[in-house]
Design an enzyme around this catalytic site. Sequence first.
Site, PDB file in Angstrom:
ATOM      1  N   CYS A  12       4.196   1.285 -21.156  1.00 28.64           N
ATOM      2  CA  CYS A  12       4.656   2.464 -21.872  1.00 28.64           C
ATOM      3  C   CYS A  12       6.162   2.308 -22.111  1.00 28.64           C
ATOM      4  O   CYS A  12       6.795   1.357 -21.633  1.00 28.64           O
ATOM      5  CB  CYS A  12       4.372   3.727 -21.055  1.00 28.64           C
ATOM      6  N   GLU A 127       7.139   9.055  -7.888  1.00 28.37           N
ATOM      7  CA  GLU A 127       7.650   9.945  -8.939  1.00 28.37           C
ATOM      8  C   GLU A 127       7.696  11.384  -8.436  1.00 28.37           C
ATOM      9  O   GLU A 127       8.683  12.093  -8.655  1.00 28.37           O
ATOM     10  CB  GLU A 127       6.761   9.860 -10.182  1.00 28.37           C
TER      11      GLU A 127
END
Length: 674
Positions: A12, A127
């Site tokens: 990505c 994250e």
Amino acid sequence: MEIIVARYSGFCFGVDKAVKTAFNVQFDQCDGRVFTLGELIHNAQVIEALNKKGIQAINDIDELRENDCVIIRAHGIGRHVYEMLRERNVRIIDATCPYVKRIHEIVREKHDEGYQIVIVGDPTHPEVIGINGWCDGKALIVSDEKEAEELACSDARMCAVAQTTFRRSKYDAIFETLKKKFAFALKFDTICNATVQRQSEAARLSKVADAMVVIGGRNSSNTQKLYEICRQNCPQTYLIENASELPSLKNIKNLKTVGITAGASTPDWVIKEVIFHMEDMTKRQEGEIDFSKALEESFTEIKNNDIVKGKIIGYNTTDVFVDLGYKADGIIPMDEFIDDPDFDPERDLKPGTEIEAIVTKLNDGEGNVALSKKRMDAIRGFEELENAFKNEQPVEAIAKEVVKGGLVAEYKGIRIFIPASQVSDKYVKDLSPYVGKKIKVKITEMANKRRIVGSCRVLIEEEKNKKAEAFWNEVEEGKEYTGTVKSLTKFGAFVDLGGVDGLIHISELSWKKIDDPSEVLKVGDKVTVRVIGVDREKKKISLGYRKAEDNPWYKIEEKYHVGDIVTGTIKRMVPFGAFVELEEGVEGLVHISQISNARIAKPDEVLSVGQTVEMKVMEVNPEIKKISLSIKEVKPIDPVREGEEPAETAEEDLPTEHTEEMSTTIGDLLNEKK
């Protein structure tokens, strides 16, 4: 066979940026060493390439020295971590994904405004940990609707954000639950567009393909979600990390369409390599080459990461030797076996025993093939845990360590987190005694390899419920059971009979009078009890503990007979007599009429507590626990009147016959009267 590659697959934007940033680092511009804080991305090939370039991953900031260079990975870090890095005077190269940076800003701003932050995602994912660091670690983290439902209702304002790789449909469902828990709820759409595109494309492709191949690291969250989506639509879905794992595909010649997608951490060259191998397989299929034969041929040329089977041919203190049917033998480190507390080399390493392992190195430097059983066990272990989760079956794991909030157990190399509240069915303050022991666990949550949650409590409660049901079906008065003292109260002791608790009333603990149950029992004691009362409606069990043979009145008529002369101690007095202790737990009554030859108003006129007296047994009635005694029949105790000598005089002073002389005549009496 047609191969269709998903339009959105591979790196990505954020991962691509982080990888390019790391590979473009100029070492001559860094005064010290170069590190990434944690693995840059979840891809073994990229990590290996970075290692060759001289960039190592570290997890502990304390390993850094002044002037070292640190690359922040795409997952991002918390605010306090930035502060710690600056304190160490290191150079920071920030490769945090812009989408993640946006979440950091939202969380920081809303936290400062007084909102309760809720992060929807995997609490162990870097994250999510980084996001929580922008609200001082005070966020509530939920991964499913059940956890959201368990939150307490609050009148606070709530702000929800999601992990960028989280499934949108799941996030929406969780937020609907969150809205019911808070007075005001605010939601931000923080799921990465690239994630949404990949998941949508994977869902579409998996509905039309005969088989799906998902390429990516097994510890990658977004890769695991792609795998789950594809598997829902296409049962023949395979997760591989690289082309060497393709032989795990079966019945390839019967497939018309195979779809390929890849996680956000998968490099383009890995995807191309897989496609190349798939195309090669297609050509071999068209040449009518049987795939099973191709699989056999692949073992003739062993490659790294191949799964191989062999037979044990021997072992020593450091290695186990395996015959692979290859030009060289395989070697597995003995360390990979001894973690199991039940490991017995004589039993488990018998020559000829078949074993499965993964090739880690074709040549270990001495011409042998380096193998890993532990990595193989982890693959099989994950598959077994998946089956156990789906079928709600327990597994036996080994408790490895105590961590914040609970216990970590291991099943064939796969870590299972057990929250402290789920280790037992009761509160356990210190979990350390569990470490190193085997425990039965039921898998309650399984998002991926990094997020597996288990519970011992569920199994304990299920077992107790089964035992309780069986107990109530068979219990009856008079039955004896062995149980464990669970707790003590002022009025008795509760005993665990195996799923059911019964009460021993304080009066049933001992034949003698006691003030507290702790005088007889303590928590944890194993006791044999008998049922003396059953109330099925209220689910209450009354228990007896004291034994008939311990009763001091047991067969009392054989110890005391009418006419016996006995000695006892005055224990207490009542208006109608005195109670005398003959032995511990046995008292008899001397009626007031059986104390003295003279009439007395109260026993204490002639008796005192603690006094030792001799008595005659007049009556023994064991049914009502009554022994009648008489002092008068042995040695009466008469009261001392004013001006008189004590009635109880020495035996030698008493006359043997009546010899009173009359010294006064009638004439004397008449003269005195005049």
